[in-house]
Write a protein that holds these residues in place. Structure first.
Motif, short mmCIF file in Angstrom:
data_model
loop_
_atom_site.label_atom_id
_atom_site.label_comp_id
_atom_site.label_asym_id
_atom_site.label_seq_id
_atom_site.Cartn_x
_atom_site.Cartn_y
_atom_site.Cartn_z
N ALA A 12 -20.81 48.27 46.79
CA ALA A 12 -19.71 49.07 47.32
C ALA A 12 -20.12 50.52 47.58
CB ALA A 12 -18.52 49.03 46.38
N ARG A 13 -21.31 50.93 47.14
CA ARG A 13 -21.77 52.30 47.41
C ARG A 13 -22.22 52.45 48.85
NH1 ARG A 13 -21.40 56.07 43.44
NH2 ARG A 13 -23.07 57.31 44.27
N GLN A 14 -22.29 51.36 49.57
CA GLN A 14 -22.63 51.36 51.00
C GLN A 14 -21.35 51.07 51.77
OE1 GLN A 14 -25.91 51.61 52.12
NE2 GLN A 14 -26.61 51.90 50.03
N THR A 15 -21.25 51.61 52.99
CA THR A 15 -20.12 51.25 53.83
C THR A 15 -20.29 49.78 54.21
OG1 THR A 15 -19.94 53.48 54.70
CG2 THR A 15 -18.89 51.74 55.99
N THR A 16 -19.28 48.99 53.91
CA THR A 16 -19.36 47.56 54.19
C THR A 16 -19.06 47.29 55.66
OG1 THR A 16 -17.04 47.13 53.72
CG2 THR A 16 -18.58 47.04 51.84
N ALA A 17 -19.40 46.10 56.09
CA ALA A 17 -19.08 45.68 57.46
C ALA A 17 -17.56 45.69 57.67
CB ALA A 17 -19.65 44.29 57.73
N GLU A 18 -16.81 45.33 56.62
CA GLU A 18 -15.36 45.32 56.71
C GLU A 18 -14.80 46.73 56.88
OE1 GLU A 18 -17.11 43.76 54.33
OE2 GLU A 18 -16.68 41.63 54.69
N GLU A 19 -15.36 47.68 56.12
CA GLU A 19 -14.91 49.07 56.26
C GLU A 19 -15.29 49.63 57.63
OE1 GLU A 19 -15.14 50.78 51.72
OE2 GLU A 19 -17.01 50.39 52.78
N ALA A 20 -16.48 49.32 58.08
CA ALA A 20 -16.92 49.79 59.41
C ALA A 20 -16.01 49.20 60.49
CB ALA A 20 -18.37 49.41 59.66
N ALA A 21 -15.65 47.93 60.35
CA ALA A 21 -14.76 47.30 61.33
C ALA A 21 -13.37 47.93 61.26
CB ALA A 21 -14.68 45.80 61.07
N ALA A 22 -12.90 48.23 60.05
CA ALA A 22 -11.59 48.87 59.89
C ALA A 22 -11.59 50.26 60.52
CB ALA A 22 -11.21 48.95 58.42
N LEU A 23 -12.66 51.02 60.32
CA LEU A 23 -12.76 52.34 60.96
C LEU A 23 -12.81 52.20 62.47
CD1 LEU A 23 -15.16 54.41 58.68
CD2 LEU A 23 -12.77 54.91 59.21
N ALA A 24 -13.50 51.20 62.98
CA ALA A 24 -13.55 50.98 64.44
C ALA A 24 -12.17 50.63 64.97
CB ALA A 24 -14.56 49.89 64.77
N THR A 25 -11.43 49.82 64.23
CA THR A 25 -10.06 49.47 64.64
C THR A 25 -9.19 50.72 64.67
OG1 THR A 25 -10.24 47.23 63.78
CG2 THR A 25 -8.01 48.12 64.01
N LEU A 26 -9.32 51.56 63.64
CA LEU A 26 -8.55 52.80 63.60
C LEU A 26 -8.96 53.73 64.75
CD1 LEU A 26 -8.35 53.62 59.79
CD2 LEU A 26 -6.48 52.95 61.30
N ALA A 27 -10.25 53.83 65.00
CA ALA A 27 -10.73 54.69 66.10
C ALA A 27 -10.10 54.26 67.41
CB ALA A 27 -12.25 54.65 66.18
N ALA A 28 -10.07 52.96 67.66
CA ALA A 28 -9.48 52.46 68.90
C ALA A 28 -7.97 52.76 68.95
CB ALA A 28 -9.74 50.96 69.04
N MET A 29 -7.30 52.54 67.84
CA MET A 29 -5.86 52.76 67.78
C MET A 29 -5.51 54.23 67.93
SD MET A 29 -3.35 51.84 64.63
CE MET A 29 -2.26 50.56 65.18
N LEU A 30 -6.32 55.08 67.32
CA LEU A 30 -6.04 56.52 67.32
C LEU A 30 -6.63 57.25 68.51
CD1 LEU A 30 -6.67 57.07 63.50
CD2 LEU A 30 -4.44 56.99 64.66
N GLY A 31 -7.46 56.55 69.28
CA GLY A 31 -8.12 57.20 70.41
C GLY A 31 -9.19 58.18 69.97
N ALA A 32 -9.77 57.90 68.80
CA ALA A 32 -10.78 58.82 68.24
C ALA A 32 -12.16 58.41 68.70
CB ALA A 32 -10.71 58.78 66.71
N PRO A 33 -13.03 59.38 68.94
CA PRO A 33 -14.41 59.03 69.28
C PRO A 33 -15.10 58.44 68.05
CG PRO A 33 -14.18 61.40 69.01
CD PRO A 33 -12.81 60.81 68.89
N ARG A 34 -15.99 57.48 68.32
CA ARG A 34 -16.72 56.85 67.21
C ARG A 34 -18.15 57.30 67.20
NH1 ARG A 34 -15.31 50.71 68.01
NH2 ARG A 34 -14.59 51.27 70.03
#
Length: 159
Positions: free
Chosen positions: A137-159
């Motif tokens: 868990a000290r590494q960003t997991t694939a699930e967290e990275a996917a969740a951040l990507a989903t948020l970026a798309a939803m929020l219109g944030a650059p990734r």
């Protein structure tokens, strides 16, 4: 006019929940366990306080923080188990809050979305920091990275 005045009481509750919905969504994607979940939600709350206390902080966040202090709003949205239907529910509530801001406080919309994404990144960093040394868990997991990507798309944030 205060930003809050653009919303009904029920709408303001939805908008005020937005930072904590971001945190909750990321908790659902995180393998950090119960203590990590608490740390992640506290990170979201502290991010609200930190932004509100900045001289150039977003007015909408300043009003959310003031209403948290006055107990008009709450940061306690319960817990999430990460199940797909729970994650979808949280994203649906976040989408509603974003639509309200876009429609009724358009001058705040872009900056609020960008700030919410930064808050999400902060929550993920905290999850890594509180994980036990040597833990996966000290590494960003694939699930967290996917969740951040989903948020970026939803929020219109650059990734």
């Amino acid at each position: 006019m205060a930003v809050r005045e653009a919303f009904s009481t029920e709408e303001w509750q939805a908008v005020g929940a937005a930072p904590f919905l971001v945190g909750l969504y990321l908790v659902g994607a995180s393998p950090a366990g119960p203590m990590g979940a608490i740390a992640e939600m506290l990170a979201a709350e502290k991010a609200v306080t930190r932004e509100a206390r900045q001289p150039d902080g977003l007015p909408i966040v300043k009003e959310i923080e003031a209403d948290l202090v006055a107990q008009v709003l709450t940061s306690d949205l319960g817990m999430i188990d990460g199940a797909a239907d729970e994650q979808a529910r949280v994203l649906g509530e976040l989408a509603r809050a974003l639509a309200l801001v876009e429609a009724q406080a358009p001058a705040m919309d872009s900056a609020f979305r960008a700030w919410l994404y930064r808050l999400g990144e902060h929550v993920v960093r905290v999850a890594r920091e509180v994980a036990p040394t040597g833990s996966a868990a000290r590494q960003t997991t694939a699930e967290e990275a996917a969740a951040l990507a989903t948020l970026a798309a939803m929020l219109g944030a650059p990734r």
